[in-house]
Design a protein around this motif. Structure first.
Motif, PDB file in Angstrom:
ATOM      1  N   ASP A   1     -14.368  66.044  38.790  1.00 16.75           N
ATOM      2  CA  ASP A   1     -12.947  65.683  38.703  1.00 16.75           C
ATOM      3  C   ASP A   1     -12.630  64.361  39.394  1.00 16.75           C
ATOM      4  O   ASP A   1     -12.538  64.292  40.617  1.00 16.75           O
ATOM      5  CB  ASP A   1     -12.085  66.795  39.321  1.00 16.75           C
ATOM      6  N   GLN A   2     -12.403  63.337  38.568  1.00 21.07           N
ATOM      7  CA  GLN A   2     -12.087  62.030  39.161  1.00 21.07           C
ATOM      8  C   GLN A   2     -10.810  62.089  40.010  1.00 21.07           C
ATOM      9  O   GLN A   2     -10.701  61.389  41.026  1.00 21.07           O
ATOM     10  CB  GLN A   2     -11.920  60.976  38.067  1.00 21.07           C
ATOM     11  N   HIS A   3      -9.837  62.928  39.605  1.00 23.70           N
ATOM     12  CA  HIS A   3      -8.554  62.909  40.316  1.00 23.70           C
ATOM     13  C   HIS A   3      -8.667  63.446  41.744  1.00 23.70           C
ATOM     14  O   HIS A   3      -8.134  62.855  42.675  1.00 23.70           O
ATOM     15  CB  HIS A   3      -7.492  63.685  39.527  1.00 23.70           C
TER      16      HIS A   3
ATOM     17  N   LYS B   1     -16.000  60.614  35.330  1.00 22.77           N
ATOM     18  CA  LYS B   1     -14.845  60.587  34.429  1.00 22.77           C
ATOM     19  C   LYS B   1     -14.593  61.986  33.840  1.00 22.77           C
ATOM     20  O   LYS B   1     -14.935  62.285  32.700  1.00 22.77           O
ATOM     21  CB  LYS B   1     -15.093  59.571  33.301  1.00 22.77           C
ATOM     22  N   GLY B   2     -14.048  62.862  34.666  1.00 18.73           N
ATOM     23  CA  GLY B   2     -13.690  64.208  34.217  1.00 18.73           C
ATOM     24  C   GLY B   2     -12.304  64.529  34.728  1.00 18.73           C
ATOM     25  O   GLY B   2     -11.796  63.864  35.635  1.00 18.73           O
ATOM     26  N   HIS B   3     -11.687  65.531  34.136  1.00 19.77           N
ATOM     27  CA  HIS B   3     -10.330  65.888  34.564  1.00 19.77           C
ATOM     28  C   HIS B   3     -10.013  67.319  34.161  1.00 19.77           C
ATOM     29  O   HIS B   3     -10.698  67.905  33.322  1.00 19.77           O
ATOM     30  CB  HIS B   3      -9.307  64.952  33.912  1.00 19.77           C
TER      31      HIS B   3
ATOM     32  N   GLN C   1      -3.731  67.364  34.416  1.00 25.24           N
ATOM     33  CA  GLN C   1      -3.556  65.976  33.986  1.00 25.24           C
ATOM     34  C   GLN C   1      -2.283  65.800  33.147  1.00 25.24           C
ATOM     35  O   GLN C   1      -1.830  64.689  32.920  1.00 25.24           O
ATOM     36  CB  GLN C   1      -4.797  65.504  33.213  1.00 25.24           C
ATOM     37  N   ARG C   2      -1.712  66.904  32.713  1.00 27.86           N
ATOM     38  CA  ARG C   2      -0.487  66.814  31.902  1.00 27.86           C
ATOM     39  C   ARG C   2       0.722  66.324  32.698  1.00 27.86           C
ATOM     40  O   ARG C   2       1.664  65.777  32.146  1.00 27.86           O
ATOM     41  CB  ARG C   2      -0.127  68.194  31.356  1.00 27.86           C
TER      42      ARG C   2
ATOM     43  N   CYS D   1      -3.978  66.694  39.931  1.00 34.05           N
ATOM     44  CA  CYS D   1      -3.030  65.835  39.204  1.00 34.05           C
ATOM     45  C   CYS D   1      -3.427  64.378  39.433  1.00 34.05           C
ATOM     46  O   CYS D   1      -4.110  64.048  40.411  1.00 34.05           O
ATOM     47  CB  CYS D   1      -1.614  66.040  39.733  1.00 34.05           C
ATOM     48  N   SER D   2      -2.942  63.499  38.560  1.00 46.58           N
ATOM     49  CA  SER D   2      -3.297  62.080  38.693  1.00 46.58           C
ATOM     50  C   SER D   2      -2.719  61.504  39.990  1.00 46.58           C
ATOM     51  O   SER D   2      -1.754  62.049  40.550  1.00 46.58           O
ATOM     52  CB  SER D   2      -2.753  61.290  37.508  1.00 46.58           C
TER      53      SER D   2
END
Ligand code: 13P
Ligand code: SF4
Length: 393
Positions: free
Chosen positions: A208-210, A252-254, A259-260, A284-285
């Motif tokens: 998870d990048q975030h 690069k995963g989420h 992410q919505r 979340c971002s």
């Protein structure tokens, strides 16, 4: 794989290595008895089976589970809390994990050899976990080794990953983290606590990048210290200089659920509820996290709601079942989702009362359905990474 048929070519080994996405685990259809049952009948059957099994069974429920399942949980928790509970739960013969596949795998790794872990629906996977598989991670590691001093790179995997990835980090001096301890784990990895005992200078963080980015910012790193590793591109899509100079390499995963949420949701909530409190999950971002009042894991969100003054309106950026439950269980406060268009986690949602009744009645009849097992080689190294995490926080 318990009593489930594995499709041709999908050997358990390939499934296990993460080569086959978890959504192809293929839960077989339940017998009509369960699919046509009235909710009251299902409750009656679950209650009776649970009573008959007594202390032989222990049911764990992740906060994103439906109420019809959660009401039967002996322990509720977030990923970290449940992994701890699973590790401490040495008596029950059967641990029924109402959550998703990677959580049940971790429970199998952390429980004793006399215990069996059961996932009520084998299709309860995690789309984020499927964004990093062992082959891509090994490729990334080899590419990094060609450019950087790989001995100074610490691999960190989020709990939301297959056991093979946990084993990979265990075998390479790394560690597992969850959303409630990512800060402590990155501090441990990079020695950012000033102890002078850093284990490395760089972290490869997946999937998870975030969570990685939000934790990096929280620790005081800047955008220039982080780069996104795209597993679909050669060398992650990064040049040699970026690879060498980035402290955090973020896979690069989420999470498609978290992410919505967008800053526009936060803005709309604030204009409707001036004085309202915004709490967001770190999946979340960063744009959302930046404008939230509070940020933390699902357990943190529960505490934040409990500690808010009576009469508060709280906008939450996480899975809808938890948000609704918080609203129901906190009558003196209003708890709403930041996203007015409901966003359930579709894989968590697969576990329902019918599947729970089916696995429990199987146990009463002496049949273990949907057992989740991790082979001993993988489990040994994954346990190293999980125990390192439990010791770090
Ligand atoms: P936590 O339970 O660690 O908050 O993680 C949330 C999640 O997305 C679990 O799948
Ligand atoms: Fe995976 Fe996101 Fe669902 Fe959690 S909420 S299980 S991270 S898809």
């Amino acid at each position: 794989m318990g009593d489930q048929a594995v499709p041709a070519g999908h050997t358990p080994e390939r499934l296990h290595k993460g080569v086959i996405p978890s959504m192809l685990r293929l839960q077989k259809a339940l017998p009509d008895r369960y699919t046509t049952a009235h909710p009251d009948e299902l409750s009656e059957w679950i209650g009776a089976a649970k009573a008959e099994l007594g202390s032989r069974v222990y049911i764990l429920g992740h906060h994103y589970q439906r109420d019809e399942v959660m009401r039967w949980a002996d322990a509720r928790g977030d990923s970290f809390g449940l992994s701890r509970t699973a590790a401490e739960q040495s008596e029950a013969e059967f641990v029924v994990f109402c959550g998703v596949h990677f959580m049940a795998e971790s429970a199998d790794i952390l429980t004793g050899p006399h215990q069996q872990v059961i996932l009520p629906d084998l299709n309860a996977g995690c789309s984020m976990a499927d964004m990093a598989d062992i082959d891509s991670v090994e490729e990334a590691w080899d590419s990094l080794a060609a450019v950087t001093d790989i001995d100074r790179v610490v691999p960190v995997t989020y709990m939301n990953s297959a056991a093979s990835l946990k084993a990979f980090v265990g075998a390479h001096g790394g560690v597992v983290c969850t959303s409630s301890n990512a800060r402590a784990v990155l501090t441990w990895a990079l020695g950012a606590d000033g102890s002078g005992h850093s284990r490395g200078d760089q972290v490869l963080f997946f999937p998870d990048q975030h969570l990685g980015r939000n934790t990096g910012f929280e620790l005081g790193y800047g955008a220039e210290d982080m780069a996104v590793w795209n597993p679909r591109l050669d060398q992650g899509g990064l040049d040699d200089h970026t690879l060498k100079s980035s402290t955090l390499l973020l896979w690069k995963g989420h999470c498609s659920v978290h992410q919505r949420f967008t800053p526009a949701h936060v803005e709309a909530f604030r204009s409707e509820h001036p004085g309202g409190i915004v709490v967001a999950h770190p999946e979340c971002s960063h744009e959302v996290v930046e404008v939230a009042d509070l940020v933390g894991s699902t357990d943190f969100i529960i505490r934040a709601v409990a500690e808010a003054p009576p009469g508060s309106v709280i906008g939450v950026g996480t899975e809808i079942h938890l948000v609704k439950r918080l609203d129901d269980e906190t009558p003196d406060k209003t708890v709403v989702s930041l996203d007015p268009l409901v966003c359930p986690c579709s894989t968590m949602f697969r576990v329902d009362a019918a599947h729970l009744a089916w696995v429990l009645e199987g146990l009463v009849a002496g049949e273990v359905r949907n057992r989740i097992t991790v082979d001993e080689d993988t489990a040994t190294w994954a346990r190293v990474a999980l125990e390192r995490m439990l010791a770090t926080v």
